[in-house]
Motif scaffolding. Structure first.
Motif, PDB file in Angstrom:
ATOM      1  N   TYR A 190       0.829  -1.203   0.000  1.00 16.88           N
ATOM      2  CA  TYR A 190       0.000   0.000   0.000  1.00 16.88           C
ATOM      3  C   TYR A 190       0.868   1.260   0.000  1.00 16.88           C
ATOM      4  O   TYR A 190       0.600   2.202  -0.747  1.00 16.88           O
ATOM      5  CB  TYR A 190      -0.940  -0.026   1.208  1.00 16.88           C
ATOM      6  CG  TYR A 190      -1.832   1.184   1.319  1.00 16.88           C
ATOM      7  CD1 TYR A 190      -2.951   1.326   0.505  1.00 16.88           C
ATOM      8  CD2 TYR A 190      -1.564   2.192   2.242  1.00 16.88           C
ATOM      9  CE1 TYR A 190      -3.777   2.432   0.606  1.00 16.88           C
ATOM     10  CE2 TYR A 190      -2.384   3.301   2.350  1.00 16.88           C
ATOM     11  CZ  TYR A 190      -3.487   3.416   1.526  1.00 16.88           C
ATOM     12  OH  TYR A 190      -4.292   4.517   1.627  1.00 16.88           O
ATOM     13  N   SER A 191       1.916   1.273   0.817  1.00 19.10           N
ATOM     14  CA  SER A 191       2.781   2.462   0.897  1.00 19.10           C
ATOM     15  C   SER A 191       3.447   2.746  -0.446  1.00 19.10           C
ATOM     16  O   SER A 191       3.599   3.902  -0.834  1.00 19.10           O
ATOM     17  CB  SER A 191       3.830   2.304   1.993  1.00 19.10           C
ATOM     18  OG  SER A 191       4.676   1.210   1.729  1.00 19.10           O
ATOM     19  N   GLN A 192       3.815   1.696  -1.190  1.00 21.95           N
ATOM     20  CA  GLN A 192       4.409   1.893  -2.522  1.00 21.95           C
ATOM     21  C   GLN A 192       3.386   2.512  -3.480  1.00 21.95           C
ATOM     22  O   GLN A 192       3.717   3.420  -4.236  1.00 21.95           O
ATOM     23  CB  GLN A 192       4.870   0.556  -3.108  1.00 21.95           C
ATOM     24  CG  GLN A 192       6.023  -0.087  -2.407  1.00 21.95           C
ATOM     25  CD  GLN A 192       6.281  -1.478  -2.969  1.00 21.95           C
ATOM     26  OE1 GLN A 192       5.357  -2.248  -3.235  1.00 21.95           O
ATOM     27  NE2 GLN A 192       7.553  -1.795  -3.153  1.00 21.95           N
ATOM     28  N   ALA A 193       2.170   1.983  -3.435  1.00 23.49           N
ATOM     29  CA  ALA A 193       1.125   2.470  -4.340  1.00 23.49           C
ATOM     30  C   ALA A 193       0.700   3.888  -3.998  1.00 23.49           C
ATOM     31  O   ALA A 193       0.259   4.626  -4.877  1.00 23.49           O
ATOM     32  CB  ALA A 193      -0.079   1.530  -4.303  1.00 23.49           C
ATOM     33  N   MET A 194       0.826   4.273  -2.738  1.00 26.95           N
ATOM     34  CA  MET A 194       0.511   5.647  -2.356  1.00 26.95           C
ATOM     35  C   MET A 194       1.583   6.605  -2.855  1.00 26.95           C
ATOM     36  O   MET A 194       1.300   7.756  -3.145  1.00 26.95           O
ATOM     37  CB  MET A 194       0.380   5.766  -0.834  1.00 26.95           C
ATOM     38  CG  MET A 194      -0.905   5.194  -0.286  1.00 26.95           C
ATOM     39  SD  MET A 194      -2.363   6.097  -0.829  1.00 26.95           S
ATOM     40  CE  MET A 194      -2.171   7.621   0.086  1.00 26.95           C
ATOM     41  N   GLN A 195       2.806   6.127  -2.962  1.00 25.76           N
ATOM     42  CA  GLN A 195       3.906   6.990  -3.370  1.00 25.76           C
ATOM     43  C   GLN A 195       4.003   7.162  -4.881  1.00 25.76           C
ATOM     44  O   GLN A 195       4.332   8.246  -5.364  1.00 25.76           O
ATOM     45  CB  GLN A 195       5.229   6.434  -2.833  1.00 25.76           C
ATOM     46  CG  GLN A 195       5.311   6.532  -1.325  1.00 25.76           C
ATOM     47  CD  GLN A 195       6.568   5.905  -0.785  1.00 25.76           C
ATOM     48  OE1 GLN A 195       7.657   6.193  -1.273  1.00 25.76           O
ATOM     49  NE2 GLN A 195       6.432   5.059   0.214  1.00 25.76           N
ATOM     50  N   ILE A 196       3.724   6.087  -5.615  1.00 28.00           N
ATOM     51  CA  ILE A 196       3.869   6.105  -7.076  1.00 28.00           C
ATOM     52  C   ILE A 196       2.701   5.320  -7.665  1.00 28.00           C
ATOM     53  O   ILE A 196       2.395   4.216  -7.216  1.00 28.00           O
ATOM     54  CB  ILE A 196       5.189   5.450  -7.522  1.00 28.00           C
ATOM     55  CG1 ILE A 196       6.378   6.191  -6.928  1.00 28.00           C
ATOM     56  CG2 ILE A 196       5.292   5.395  -9.044  1.00 28.00           C
ATOM     57  CD1 ILE A 196       7.697   5.487  -7.127  1.00 28.00           C
ATOM     58  N   ILE A 197       2.079   5.865  -8.692  1.00 26.30           N
ATOM     59  CA  ILE A 197       0.966   5.168  -9.328  1.00 26.30           C
ATOM     60  C   ILE A 197       1.436   3.845  -9.923  1.00 26.30           C
ATOM     61  O   ILE A 197       2.539   3.761 -10.470  1.00 26.30           O
ATOM     62  CB  ILE A 197       0.284   6.070 -10.388  1.00 26.30           C
ATOM     63  CG1 ILE A 197      -1.091   5.515 -10.725  1.00 26.30           C
ATOM     64  CG2 ILE A 197       1.170   6.268 -11.591  1.00 26.30           C
ATOM     65  CD1 ILE A 197      -2.007   6.516 -11.375  1.00 26.30           C
ATOM     66  N   HIS A 198       0.600   2.833  -9.762  1.00 32.53           N
ATOM     67  CA  HIS A 198       0.905   1.496 -10.260  1.00 32.53           C
ATOM     68  C   HIS A 198      -0.209   1.014 -11.178  1.00 32.53           C
ATOM     69  O   HIS A 198      -1.363   1.400 -11.014  1.00 32.53           O
ATOM     70  CB  HIS A 198       1.009   0.498  -9.100  1.00 32.53           C
ATOM     71  CG  HIS A 198       2.272   0.554  -8.331  1.00 32.53           C
ATOM     72  ND1 HIS A 198       2.646   1.635  -7.570  1.00 32.53           N
ATOM     73  CD2 HIS A 198       3.262  -0.358  -8.189  1.00 32.53           C
ATOM     74  CE1 HIS A 198       3.807   1.393  -6.992  1.00 32.53           C
ATOM     75  NE2 HIS A 198       4.197   0.184  -7.350  1.00 32.53           N
ATOM     76  N   ALA A 199       0.158   0.142 -12.095  1.00 30.88           N
ATOM     77  CA  ALA A 199      -0.818  -0.520 -12.965  1.00 30.88           C
ATOM     78  C   ALA A 199      -0.346  -1.946 -13.195  1.00 30.88           C
ATOM     79  O   ALA A 199       0.827  -2.276 -13.006  1.00 30.88           O
ATOM     80  CB  ALA A 199      -0.945   0.210 -14.296  1.00 30.88           C
ATOM     81  N   ILE A 200      -1.282  -2.763 -13.600  1.00 30.00           N
ATOM     82  CA  ILE A 200      -0.987  -4.115 -14.047  1.00 30.00           C
ATOM     83  C   ILE A 200      -1.427  -4.168 -15.508  1.00 30.00           C
ATOM     84  O   ILE A 200      -2.582  -3.869 -15.829  1.00 30.00           O
ATOM     85  CB  ILE A 200      -1.742  -5.184 -13.224  1.00 30.00           C
ATOM     86  CG1 ILE A 200      -1.431  -5.045 -11.723  1.00 30.00           C
ATOM     87  CG2 ILE A 200      -1.422  -6.587 -13.732  1.00 30.00           C
ATOM     88  CD1 ILE A 200       0.015  -5.270 -11.337  1.00 30.00           C
TER      89      ILE A 200
END
Length: 126
Positions: free
Chosen positions: A50-60
């Motif tokens: 969650y902390s990674q996704a809050m810092q940088i937008i992610h997609a699959i």
């Protein structure tokens, strides 16, 4: 074929506005929009903190590849009217690294501002 998934912070007013714009264009429902502020269950399925996704937008991507930053945007732009041309232009001009550096500067400031007020509750989502 799977749809690409975009993880976004639905608790961020700027993020909500941008995603609402993209969703309006996604009339064919080609993208799965995942609000990590509501639930981090899908993030966990893909091993994204969650902390990674809050810092940088992610997609699959459709083929299951994890993408971050501008690459995540390009993944969804390819599926949206008008933006698919922007995705092609970025790729053709080979400016993804430059745009990613600019995005990371923005993302760092957004994260610091958003989470400095402790409104993202990172420890609660992990």
């Amino acid at each position: 074929m799977n749809k690409p998934i975009l993880f976004y912070d639905g608790g961020c007013p700027l993020c909500r506005k941008e995603i609402a714009h993209y969703r309006k264009l996604d009339k064919a429902n080609r993208i799965q929009w995942d609000d990590i502020h509501q639930s981090s269950a899908t993030l966990q399925q893909y091993g994204i903190e969650y902390s990674q996704a809050m810092q940088i937008i992610h997609a699959i991507s459709e083929d299951g590849k994890q993408l971050q930053g501008v690459s995540a945007f390009i993944c969804i732009w390819k599926k949206l009217p008008y933006y698919r041309h922007l995705a092609s232009l970025v790729y053709f001009l080979r400016i993804t690294p430059l745009l990613n550096r600019l995005y990371l500067c923005f993302a760092k400031r957004r994260y610091k501002r958003r989470c400095s007020e402790n409104s993202c509750h990172i420890s609660d989502k992990q």
